[in-house]
Design an enzyme around this catalytic site. Structure first.
Site, PDB file in Angstrom:
ATOM      1  CG  ASN A 165      -1.762   1.242   1.482  1.00 31.54           C
ATOM      2  OD1 ASN A 165      -2.128   1.607   2.624  1.00 31.54           O
ATOM      3  ND2 ASN A 165      -1.891   1.983   0.474  1.00 31.54           N
ATOM      4  N   GLY A 166       0.683   2.077  -0.971  1.00 32.89           N
ATOM      5  CA  GLY A 166       1.726   3.027  -1.009  1.00 32.89           C
ATOM      6  C   GLY A 166       2.006   3.252  -2.494  1.00 32.89           C
TER       7      GLY A 166
END
Ligand code: SF4
Length: 483
Positions: free
Chosen positions: A121-122
């Site tokens: 995530n990111g």
């Protein structure tokens, strides 16, 4: 695949949700439930990887909602094991809005010491440079995702075990990353040194869970233990429990403040505070900063609701549900025609005429991105007989794009990048328009002294233009930082 609803061109898009468990029977069931609770973070696609001593690694990746893909007993029977990870995705890198199944995480790699799967995530801000270099050195990419770089960097690492290889790979990565990963027996979690994206640790029976948000721990009955700290890496096994270390240079944390405003679910706990309470407090601050004489405070549902409650409480102006959301919008229009699209927000929201007619309305929304939805909602209220429409926005003007895992339009498409607050008010045709100040937002998020301008306590780059991590790839493409 679920189709974007009529707001999708006028909201920042949540990035991704990640979840993992170890030491529980039928891990895939827990991962599916966790991903379901994180669905607000990504609706395009989802995937689960598990491992079982008898069957090895197994995985399933599907386009669409978790509830439509990962609830069938037949599918879950193909995913045996007591360790597993999963990912829900909205594409923030790669092919935006056109997720291909090859881009759906978790990604898997087979190394000499065994297999590993990762879910990220990111967004890696140097992914293009890393990718070029890796391809030059012979890597064959399967997807267009920045996250796949991590697997290739692990493949080239000389680390003796998979956690060492992951650590080495992430040292080369710049940007925002919360990662859950797994080997045959170990669950791993890592947060980038600034802790831009969230990651929490939970305990379930004799097992452990990692999740983007605490709301997903609640759904599986896990106890929230703590947040993974910025720059921390945990390696967890059923046998040895949680082992923690800090492989990166320690830095002051810069958690994404937009998680507080919009992305995270209000029933989650972030940085030790209830997201709901922070949002309610934003409304309190807004009422203090931007009072207005009116008859009724209404939220733009759902994300404006806690701030509207706070605004009403602080101002003493009654709260009412002046706009009602159609809960069942999601799958109704699989392939909307232009005619249906042009109905715009009416598919999603309807005005409660009996409450609105003749009244001066304060409408509280979480953000204004392009301004197209704001304008339509104002028209709906006036059509329903509202005497005045005042907008109060629970975030500062969004004037800069995010490069850390949130899909934002190009800068020139952001209404706040080209207009002052007064110009926006006139453009949107509302009686008044006020945004919460950055200081007010920081106060609502628990920093009573406001923003520390010398060393801000959060990432607020989409409001301030001050990027805590250099967006290397974007600068190479010509993006100009604030001078
Ligand atoms: S730029 Fe905005 S949305 Fe992106 S991480 Fe920073 S605060 Fe969050």
């Amino acid at each position: 695949m679920p189709l974007a609803h009529p707001f999708d061109d006028d909201k920042l898009k949540e990035e991704c949700g990640i979840f993992g468990v170890v030491g529980v029977a039928d891990a895939a069931n827990f991962v599916a439930l966790g991903l379901h609770a994180l669905q607000h973070r990504g609706q395009e696609a989802g995937g689960i990887v598990v491992h079982d001593a008898e069957h090895g690694f197994n995985s399933a990746r599907r386009m669409g909602y978790v509830r439509d893909n990962f609830t069938s007993a037949e599918l879950l029977q193909t995913l045996p094991g007591n360790i597993g990870i999963g990912h829900v995705r909205y594409s923030t890198a790669g092919n935006k809005g056109q997720t291909a199944i090859r881009d759906v995480q978790p990604f898997f790699g087979e190394f000499s010491m065994g297999g590993a799967a990762i879910a990220h995530n990111g967004n890696l801000t140097n992914a293009a440079a890393l990718r070029r270099d890796l391809i030059d050195r012979g890597a064959i990419f399967q997807s267009s995702s920045d996250s796949e770089c991590i697997i290739h960097l692990m493949a080239r690492s000389m680390g003796r075990n998979i956690p060492d290889r992951m650590e080495e790979a992430l040292r080369k990565a710049e940007g925002a990353f919360s990662v859950v990963a797994m080997t045959r027996t170990k669950l791993m979690g890592v947060r980038d040194p600034l802790g831009v994206r969230p990651l929490v640790l939970g305990k379930i029976g004799d097992g452990w869970a990692l999740s983007s948000e605490t709301c997903a721990l609640d759904i599986i009955g896990a106890e929230f233990v703590r947040e993974i700290e910025p720059g921390e890496m945990v390696v967890i096994s059923a046998k040895d429990g949680v082992q923690s270390h800090f492989p990166f240079r320690r830095q002051e944390p810069r958690f994404c403040i937009f998680e507080q405003v919009y992305f995270s679910r209000p029933d989650s706990i972030l940085s030790g505070r209830s997201v709901y309470e922070t949002r309610r407090q934003i409304g309190v601050e807004l009422a203090r900063e931007a009072p207005v004489d009116a008859d009724l405070v209404c939220p733009v549902p759902d994300s404006g609701t806690p701030a509207a409650i706070g605004f009403s409480h602080e101002s003493g102006i009654p709260y009412g549900m002046g706009i009602i959301r159609n809960q069942y919008m999601g799958r109704t229009f699989i392939e909307p025609t232009d005619a249906i699209r042009n109905m715009g927000v009416r598919l999603k929201l309807n005005v409660n005429r009996a409450l609105i007619a003749g009244k001066r309305i304060i409408l509280v929304d979480d953000s204004v991105v392009r301004g197209t939805t704001t304008r339509k909602i104002k028209d709906m209220l006036l059509d329903a007989g509202a005497a005045e429409v005042h907008f109060r926005i629970a975030s500062p003007p969004t004037a800069w794009p995010c490069f850390y895992g949130v899909d934002t339009p190009q800068r020139e498409k952001l209404i706040a990048a080209t207009m002052t607050e007064d110009e926006m008010r006139d453009h949107l045709g509302v009686d008044s328009l006020r945004f919460i100040s950055l200081d007010g937002l920081y106060r609502a998020a628990g920093h009573v002294e406001g923003r520390n301008n010398a060393c801000p306590q959060f990432c607020d780059a989409c409001f301030s233009g001050e990027y805590p991590i250099k967006p290397t790839d974007m600068i190479a493409k010509g993006f100009e930082l604030k001078s």
